[in-house]
Design a protein around this motif. Structure first.
Motif, PDB file in Angstrom:
ATOM      1  N   GLU A  25     -18.366 -18.065  -5.093  1.00 36.35           N
ATOM      2  CA  GLU A  25     -19.687 -18.074  -4.437  1.00 36.35           C
ATOM      3  C   GLU A  25     -20.661 -17.173  -5.191  1.00 36.35           C
ATOM      4  N   LYS A  26     -20.158 -16.038  -5.613  1.00 30.53           N
ATOM      5  CA  LYS A  26     -21.034 -15.059  -6.276  1.00 30.53           C
ATOM      6  C   LYS A  26     -21.561 -15.556  -7.598  1.00 30.53           C
ATOM      7  N   ARG A  27     -20.843 -16.503  -8.209  1.00 29.25           N
ATOM      8  CA  ARG A  27     -21.305 -17.057  -9.498  1.00 29.25           C
ATOM      9  C   ARG A  27     -22.459 -18.034  -9.308  1.00 29.25           C
ATOM     10  N   ARG A  28     -22.649 -18.470  -8.075  1.00 29.59           N
ATOM     11  CA  ARG A  28     -23.723 -19.452  -7.819  1.00 29.59           C
ATOM     12  C   ARG A  28     -25.084 -18.783  -7.955  1.00 29.59           C
ATOM     13  N   LYS A  29     -26.047 -19.575  -8.495  1.00 26.23           N
ATOM     14  CA  LYS A  29     -27.375 -19.004  -8.718  1.00 26.23           C
ATOM     15  C   LYS A  29     -28.071 -18.673  -7.401  1.00 26.23           C
ATOM     16  N   ASP A  30     -27.797 -19.468  -6.388  1.00 22.42           N
ATOM     17  CA  ASP A  30     -28.491 -19.247  -5.109  1.00 22.42           C
ATOM     18  C   ASP A  30     -27.718 -18.307  -4.181  1.00 22.42           C
TER      19      ASP A  30
END
Lengths: 231, 403
Positions: free
Chosen positions: B262-267
């Protein structure tokens, strides 16, 4: 009809109880060596029994004798139950009896108060390490083909009638011996089967008359021995 | 963003995750317009209800309106109006039990132990567990498990053990017979868990629900790690099983992986770790209830930990200090050191000089120490304040014995 239903219910429950009985039970809640080392002096609480059993004082006395004999043989010092009994009696008088004067029913707040204060008073007055309680109550004994086996004992349950093949659970009495430390936490709990309370008469189970309970001294003493055997 | 759309997307993804043939027969909640959808599901609900009623009858499910309101508000923040179209209401029941456990009935009632609430450090941690259970309900996992081949014969033990543990709480003894009453309901609840796949789904959906409420998902890790704390209950105690929630370590690893992803997601938006003190205040009654239970079980450190939080939440309430005194006194009832207990009873009296029980306990402690005059003074004060208490006669006896 009632007894037939009992028989059917008993038969249905037989298998699961047998499975439970097969599990190995460890009565110690602490290390066994610590039990012997740290709990030298043990005070006994008076033997209690379910009111329906109407246990005579003589039978209670036999149980206490067996327990005392066993514990002393294992090197423990035993404070007899009469000590706690006397403290309790005094406190019951101090609270004006345990019954509600208006209704005649037990006042549970007073019962709780006497229980809790008497235990604390016992610890205050006497130097001991653990308190042992004994309770005789009704349990279900798994039976197979006219023989009930429970809590380390067994008993024939056929009174009349030819042989039958069946499994069932029958009412029986059992003795629970528990030892508590000063923080009131259990350090040992074990059971000793006493006697069956119903017998098979032909194709039905019939409850024994309460006058037939606690007539067998050997069984009474053996129940205490079984509960204390691991100590 | 429209909440219903978020959930539609979410549930479609989750439906793909659980796409075993038997599961495909169970549609996700956004695809149906009523619950229960089928007769066998309705039957499952009935059986679960009878279990809940049983717990109410034996007095284990005690209503705590404030706590239930708080849990409902938390759930609202995670779910919004998502359930409205189904005519189903999410409900919470708080169980007075010192262990860490929570479970979902298939009709949307979430059971939660006070023991679990008090062991969580903040609202985000509580939300991690609650959202996981909500997800089991949203995903109709109980029903899926019921339909799942090979598991049907095992249904029932889970609820049976819950009921048995409830009886153990009441009577101090484990009664396996209660399991018979619960009947053939379901096996994999809080004791053994749902299938690994369904547990993962609930873990992951739980994280999304936390995010929806703006809570830090990282807090799910310590929350789940705390489930292992039931190990303090000895072998043979059925409640110990809750510490070995299936593959707990695997699931924590899975959560860590999911959070990293999740943390790798841009949003990705970092959620909040709410103030601990706000949480302590919100669940304050649970600390007192659980401390009393912990004292009965001899879990003195746990009791003190919870009571410390209670004192932070409600510094003016004498009961928190009195029970703290009880935790010290009961751990070492004969001393030799009574300072901590005496100090805690003294604090209770500072908060309320008419708190009779604190005087009685001070009297008892001074009596053991041989501090006769102090004991007399404390007992006399107790009798002035509680002369008609059930134990007043006994305390008069102590007083006479001090002469």
């Amino acid at each position: 009809m009632k007894t037939l239903i009992t028989l059917i219910t008993a038969i249905c429950m037989g298998a699961s109880s047998a499975a439970l009985a097969a599990e190995k039970y460890d009565p110690y809640r602490i290390d066994k060596r610590e039990f012997r080392k740290s709990f030298e002096t043990i005070a006994l609480a008076p033997v209690e029994a379910g009111t329906a059993l109407g246990m005579p004082e003589a039978a209670k006395q036999m149980i206490e004798e067996e327990i005392t004999r066993h514990l002393e043989k294992r090197g423990h010092t035993v404070i007899p139950s009469s000590v706690l009994k006397e403290i309790r009696q005094t406190m019951v008088e101090q609270v004006g009896g345990l019954e509600d004067p208006a209704t005649g029913e037990l006042d549970m707040e007073k019962v709780q108060a006497v229980h809790s204060h008497s235990m604390r008073e016992l610890w205050y007055r006497h130097d001991f390490d653990a308190l042992a309680t004994v309770r005789v109550q009704v349990t279900q004994a798994p039976a197979e083909n006219d023989k009930a086996e429970w809590d380390g004992t067994s008993q024939k349950i056929r009174k009349k009638g030819g042989s039958l093949k069946y499994t069932a659970n029958v009412a029986a009495s059992t003795l629970t011996f528990s030892v508590f430390d000063a923080t009131e936490q259990p350090i040992y709990i074990n059971y000793g089967g006493l006697e069956v309370l119903m017998m098979r008469v032909k194709e039905q189970f019939q409850p024994l008359d309460s006058s037939e309970y606690f007539q067998d001294e050997k069984r009474i003493r053996k129940a205490a021995q079984l509960a204390l055997k691991p100590i | 963003m429209n909440l219903a759309r978020v959930f539609s997307g979410l549930l479609v993804v989750l439906a793909l995750l659980v796409a075993a043939p038997v599961h495909s027969a169970v549609r996700t909640m956004d695809k149906i317009d009523k619950l229960p959808e089928k007769d066998d599901e309705a039957e499952l609900w009935e059986r679960a209800r009878s279990h809940e009623e049983r717990l109410v009858r034996i007095g284990t499910l005690v209503s705590h309106p404030d706590l239930e309101r708080y849990l409902n508000a938390l759930a609202d923040r995670m779910l919004g109006d998502f359930l409205d179209h189904l005519g189903v209401e999410l409900r919470f029941v708080v169980v007075e039990e010192p262990t860490l456990n929570a479970w979902a009935y298939p009709y949307g009632t979430i059971g939660i132990h006070t023991g679990l609430m008090v062991r969580m450090d903040n609202e985000a941690q509580l939300a991690a567990i609650v959202s996981h259970e909500i997800s089991h309900f949203l995903q109709r996992h109980t029903y899926r498990e019921m339909l799942s081949e090979g598991r049907q014969g095992l249904f029932g033990k889970g609820l049976g053990l819950l009921a048995s543990a409830a009886v153990a709480t009441q009577t101090g003894s484990f009664d396996p017979g209660v399991g018979d009453f619960a009947g053939d309901l379901w096996y994999n609840l809080s004791t053994s868990g749902y299938s690994q796949k369904n547990e993962y789904v609930a873990d992951e959906e739980g994280l999304m629900l936390m995010a929806k409420a703006g809570l830090a998902r990282d807090e799910a890790i310590p929350a789940f790690e705390k489930l292992a704390e039931n190990e303090v209950y000895g072998a043979g105690d059925p409640r110990q099983m809750w510490s070995s929630h299936p593959r707990l370590e695997d699931r924590i690893r899975n959560l860590e992986k999911e959070i990293k992803r999740e943390k790798r997601r841009k949003d990705y938006v970092e959620g909040l770790v709410p103030e601990a003190i706000d949480y302590y205040r919100a669940i304050a009654p649970a600390y007192l209830v659980t401390a009393r239970l912990d004292l009965r079980e001899g879990q003195f450190d746990r009791a003190r930990e919870g009571l410390t939080r209670y004192q932070i939440a409600r510094p003016g309430d004498p009961e928190g200090y009195f029970l703290m005194g009880e935790a010290f006194r009961r751990e070492h009832p004969l001393g030799p050191d009574f300072d901590e207990a005496v100090s805690a009873y003294g604090m209770a009296l500072e908060k309320n000089a008419r708190y009779a029980d604190a005087y009685r306990e001070l009297g008892m402690a001074y009596r053991i120490q041989g501090r006769v005059e102090e004991a007399r003074s404390a007992f006399e004060r107790y009798l002035q304040l509680a002369g008609s208490a059930p134990d007043a006669g006994i305390v008069r006896g102590y007083l006479e014995g001090l002469q």
